[in-house]
Scaffold this active site. Structure first.
Site, mmCIF file in Angstrom:
data_model
loop_
_atom_site.group_PDB
_atom_site.id
_atom_site.type_symbol
_atom_site.label_atom_id
_atom_site.label_comp_id
_atom_site.label_asym_id
_atom_site.label_seq_id
_atom_site.Cartn_x
_atom_site.Cartn_y
_atom_site.Cartn_z
ATOM 1 N N GLU A 248 -37.490 -33.942 36.093
ATOM 2 C CA GLU A 248 -36.914 -33.288 34.902
ATOM 3 C C GLU A 248 -35.642 -32.602 35.351
ATOM 4 O O GLU A 248 -35.687 -31.511 35.924
ATOM 5 C CB GLU A 248 -37.898 -32.253 34.342
ATOM 6 C CG GLU A 248 -39.165 -32.838 33.772
ATOM 7 C CD GLU A 248 -38.936 -33.596 32.487
ATOM 8 O OE1 GLU A 248 -37.818 -33.569 31.949
ATOM 9 O OE2 GLU A 248 -39.889 -34.251 32.025
ATOM 10 N N CYS A 282 -32.002 -26.553 30.233
ATOM 11 C CA CYS A 282 -31.551 -27.882 30.663
ATOM 12 C C CYS A 282 -31.096 -28.758 29.507
ATOM 13 O O CYS A 282 -30.179 -29.542 29.634
ATOM 14 C CB CYS A 282 -32.674 -28.571 31.419
ATOM 15 S SG CYS A 282 -34.206 -28.586 30.488
ATOM 16 N N GLU A 457 -42.715 -35.368 30.494
ATOM 17 C CA GLU A 457 -43.721 -34.312 30.448
ATOM 18 C C GLU A 457 -44.195 -34.202 29.002
ATOM 19 O O GLU A 457 -43.552 -34.679 28.067
ATOM 20 C CB GLU A 457 -43.124 -32.990 30.939
ATOM 21 C CG GLU A 457 -42.712 -33.068 32.394
ATOM 22 C CD GLU A 457 -42.540 -31.723 33.072
ATOM 23 O OE1 GLU A 457 -41.653 -30.963 32.668
ATOM 24 O OE2 GLU A 457 -43.299 -31.454 34.036
HETATM 25 P P1 NDP Z 1 -32.446 -26.603 41.878
HETATM 26 O O1 NDP Z 1 -32.280 -28.063 41.791
HETATM 27 O O2 NDP Z 1 -31.506 -25.842 42.723
HETATM 28 O O3 NDP Z 1 -33.909 -26.250 42.412
HETATM 29 C C1 NDP Z 1 -35.071 -26.708 41.773
HETATM 30 C C2 NDP Z 1 -36.268 -26.494 42.684
HETATM 31 O O4 NDP Z 1 -36.225 -27.431 43.767
HETATM 32 C C3 NDP Z 1 -36.296 -25.117 43.331
HETATM 33 O O5 NDP Z 1 -37.639 -24.689 43.404
HETATM 34 C C4 NDP Z 1 -35.710 -25.394 44.687
HETATM 35 O O6 NDP Z 1 -36.065 -24.416 45.627
HETATM 36 C C5 NDP Z 1 -36.322 -26.744 44.999
HETATM 37 N N1 NDP Z 1 -35.628 -27.532 46.017
HETATM 38 C C6 NDP Z 1 -34.326 -27.489 46.382
HETATM 39 N N2 NDP Z 1 -34.064 -28.419 47.330
HETATM 40 C C7 NDP Z 1 -35.228 -29.090 47.569
HETATM 41 C C8 NDP Z 1 -35.617 -30.177 48.445
HETATM 42 N N3 NDP Z 1 -34.737 -30.788 49.242
HETATM 43 N N4 NDP Z 1 -36.907 -30.591 48.410
HETATM 44 C C9 NDP Z 1 -37.795 -30.024 47.578
HETATM 45 N N5 NDP Z 1 -37.500 -28.984 46.748
HETATM 46 C C10 NDP Z 1 -36.226 -28.530 46.732
HETATM 47 O O7 NDP Z 1 -32.431 -26.086 40.375
HETATM 48 P P2 NDP Z 1 -32.359 -24.591 39.827
HETATM 49 O O8 NDP Z 1 -33.538 -23.825 40.271
HETATM 50 O O9 NDP Z 1 -30.993 -24.071 40.121
HETATM 51 O O10 NDP Z 1 -32.524 -24.831 38.250
HETATM 52 C C11 NDP Z 1 -31.480 -25.232 37.438
HETATM 53 C C12 NDP Z 1 -31.485 -26.738 37.232
HETATM 54 O O11 NDP Z 1 -32.733 -27.173 36.729
HETATM 55 C C13 NDP Z 1 -30.462 -27.179 36.218
HETATM 56 O O12 NDP Z 1 -29.774 -28.328 36.657
HETATM 57 C C14 NDP Z 1 -31.280 -27.524 34.999
HETATM 58 O O13 NDP Z 1 -30.677 -28.435 34.149
HETATM 59 C C15 NDP Z 1 -32.533 -28.036 35.616
HETATM 60 N N6 NDP Z 1 -33.643 -27.918 34.668
HETATM 61 C C16 NDP Z 1 -34.155 -29.056 34.098
HETATM 62 C C17 NDP Z 1 -35.150 -28.988 33.142
HETATM 63 C C18 NDP Z 1 -35.735 -30.215 32.535
HETATM 64 O O14 NDP Z 1 -36.843 -30.146 32.022
HETATM 65 N N7 NDP Z 1 -35.087 -31.360 32.541
HETATM 66 C C19 NDP Z 1 -35.672 -27.691 32.709
HETATM 67 C C20 NDP Z 1 -35.117 -26.575 33.396
HETATM 68 C C21 NDP Z 1 -34.120 -26.698 34.333
HETATM 69 P P3 NDP Z 1 -35.206 -23.051 45.768
HETATM 70 O O15 NDP Z 1 -34.335 -22.930 44.569
HETATM 71 O O16 NDP Z 1 -36.225 -22.019 45.837
HETATM 72 O O17 NDP Z 1 -34.396 -23.219 46.996
#
Ligand code: NDP
Length: 483
Positions: A248, A282, A457
């Site tokens: 997502e 998002c 989802e």
């Molecule tokens: P990120 O992509 O930065 O992070 C998402 C999650 O992935 C965090 O828990 C992060 O950990 C984790 N993560 C980062 N790198 C890795 C890796 N290599 N392997 C496994 N896990 C990893 O997103 P944000 O938290 O900044 O959220 C914003 C983004 O989420 C926006 O692009 C938004 O559009 C999207 N989003 C999409 C939705 C949807 O349903 N389509 C809904 C809500 C948001 P940590 O940040 O703790 O380092």
């Protein structure tokens, strides 16, 4: 109290290991540290996987009715505690209580109730084959990993846990390190409702912890909510071991306002699709295509209403807009506002930080005269920044709306329903709205096309993504072998 009992929740209990990197939890409305957790060490990650794998087989051997009853009990507990959970969500994210009271634990409870209701109906098919027959079994996948973004920490945990558990999987959930608190409460509630220990574990950490979970061979599936770059990395890591994934990811969704639209409704839709949760959603419709004949009126009414949005203390229920989630996110969004002005877009409203507020606040911001090649129209900003683009014809706007790598959502405002249906059929997006925006009930599948993701989802579609099919051929006569 905001400080959790411990950082992680494993095998039905809070677990601490202070040797992991410390993560400060910051209240975005004031910048103060409200809690501290520690990132999961390899020992903690291993404990979470071992307990989940052990619990999963027993959980899967219960009937769907039994599993569903526990999920529905958890839904009731979430609703009873909605206010406390909403306050915590507000402290974790900075979103105003006015929103969190109706959009977070309530949405999580909907998912638990919905999938609790479906659990008993996850069945296979009977396939007649002449005198023989076949049947299919919908099996759980095993240990699933959920990784969350920071914008909807309770909802994301529930949208992943509810279908996973309904189908007989166990889940290990890693919240974003920016908002680590809410998923722990989801775990507490699930256990209080009767979930066997180990079936839902929460471990804290940054991307490296997520990566260790994704690459562990004992994990069968990964469901990520996050950005496109993270999605690409996680999808590739999962593919190396042929794991199931749900992605997502982000968007840059179009919202099209035709000349015959009810302008006030269209303004309401654009406000919901750009300003709710300070624009950190998002599916937001951040490219608002407005027919040139109504552009001036649309912008006038939007600016009038934007000026009335009440920013301030998110815990005051009359506050309508809170801060952004972090200083880093604020700086990122401010950077886009600067770029927008440099590239020649017209700033119609906002663009600055309110002088009287100390947290990571930003005024609702509207740009007009945005063109397709501007950065504002291309990149996901994830803040309260709306871009208005002009258009003349239906064919033109469809082509421009689709000219993006993203494909999460889209919206159309028009009184001509034939046109509305024709246009949404042509739009490349996983979810479309006609004459509204950003409603995502659990009964409807949600997810993206193109770079915005894979899988769905919610709704019965989620069941497909948390089960696999086993086919069984049953012979009723002698074996007909030519040897
Ligand atoms: P990120 O992509 O930065 O992070 C998402 C999650 O992935 C965090 O828990 C992060 O950990 C984790 N993560 C980062 N790198 C890795 C890796 N290599 N392997 C496994 N896990 C990893 O997103 P944000 O938290 O900044 O959220 C914003 C983004 O989420 C926006 O692009 C938004 O559009 C999207 N989003 C999409 C939705 C949807 O349903 N389509 C809904 C809500 C948001 P940590 O940040 O703790 O380092």
């Amino acid at each position: 109290m905001t400080q959790p009992i411990a950082s992680h929740f494993i095998n039905g209990a809070y677990v601490e290991d202070t040797s992991g990197t410390q993560i400060d939890v910051i209240y975005p409305a004031t910048g103060e540290i409200i809690a501290r957790v520690h990132s999961a060490t390899p020992t903690i990650i291993n404990e979470a996987i071992v307990s989940a794998a052990d619990a999963q087989t027993k959980w899967a051997s219960m009937t769907g009715t039994e599993r569903g009853r526990i999920l529905r009990r958890a839904a009731d507990l979430m609703r009873e505690r909605n206010r406390d959970l909403s306050v915590l969500e507000t402290r974790d994210t900075g979103k105003p209580l006015q929103e969190t009271l109706v959009a977070d634990a309530t949405s999580g409870a909907d998912a638990l109730e919905y999938f609790g209701g479906l659990a008993a109906s996850v069945t296979g098919d009977y396939i007649p084959l002449g005198t023989d027959f076949g049947y299919t079994i919908r099996e759980p996948l095993g240990v699933c990993v959920g990784i969350g973004a920071w914008n909807y920490p309770t909802q994301i945990a529930c949208w992943k846990a509810a279908p996973a558990l309904a189908c007989g999987n166990a889940m290990i959930f890693k919240p974003s390190e920016t908002t680590p608190l809410c998923a722990l409460k989801v775990a507490e509630i699930l256990y209080e409702a009767g979930l066997p220990a180990g079936c839902f574990n929460v471990v804290q950490g940054l991307g490296d912890v997520g990566n260790q979970l994704v690459t562990d061979p004992r994990v069968a599936k990964v469901s990520l909510t996050g950005s496109v770059p993270t999605g690409r990395a996680v999808y590739a890591a999962a593919a190396a071991q042929m794991k199931h994934v749900t992605m997502e990811l982000g968007g840059k969704s179009p919202l099209i306002v035709f000349q015959d639209a009810d302008i006030d409704d269209a303004v309401s839709g654009a406000m919901l699709g750009n300003m709710y949760s300070s624009g950190q959603v998002c599916s937001n419709g951040t490219r608002v295509f407005v027919h040139s004949s109504i552009k001036t009126e649309f912008l006038k009414r939007f600016a009038e209403r934007a000026a009335k949005i009440r920013l301030g203390d998110p815990l005051d229920e009359t506050t309508q807009m809170g801060p952004l989630v972090s200083e880093a996110q604020l700086q990122k969004v401010m950077g886009y506002i600067e770029i927008g002005q440099k590239e020649g877009a017209t700033l119609v409203y906002g663009g600055t930080r309110p002088a009287d507020l100390v947290g990571y606040f930003l005024e609702p911001t509207v740009f007009a005269d945005v063109t397709d090649e501007m950065t504002l129209a291309k990149e996901e900003i994830f803040g309260p920044v709306m871009s208005v683009l002009d258009f003349e014809t239906e064919e033109e706007v469809i082509e421009r709306a689709n000219a993006t790598e993203f494909g999460l959502s889209a919206g159309v405002f028009t009184r001509d329903l034939a046109r509305a249906h024709r246009v949404v059929r042509a739009l490349e997006a996983g979810t479309c709205w006609i004459n509204t925006y950003n409603l995502a009930p659990v009964e409807m599948p949600f997810g993206g096309t193109k770079a915005s993701g894979i899988g769905r989802e919610n709704a019965t579609a989620a069941i497909e993504h948390y089960t696999q099919t086993k086919s069984v051929y049953v012979a009723t006569g002698p074996v007909d072998a030519p040897y």
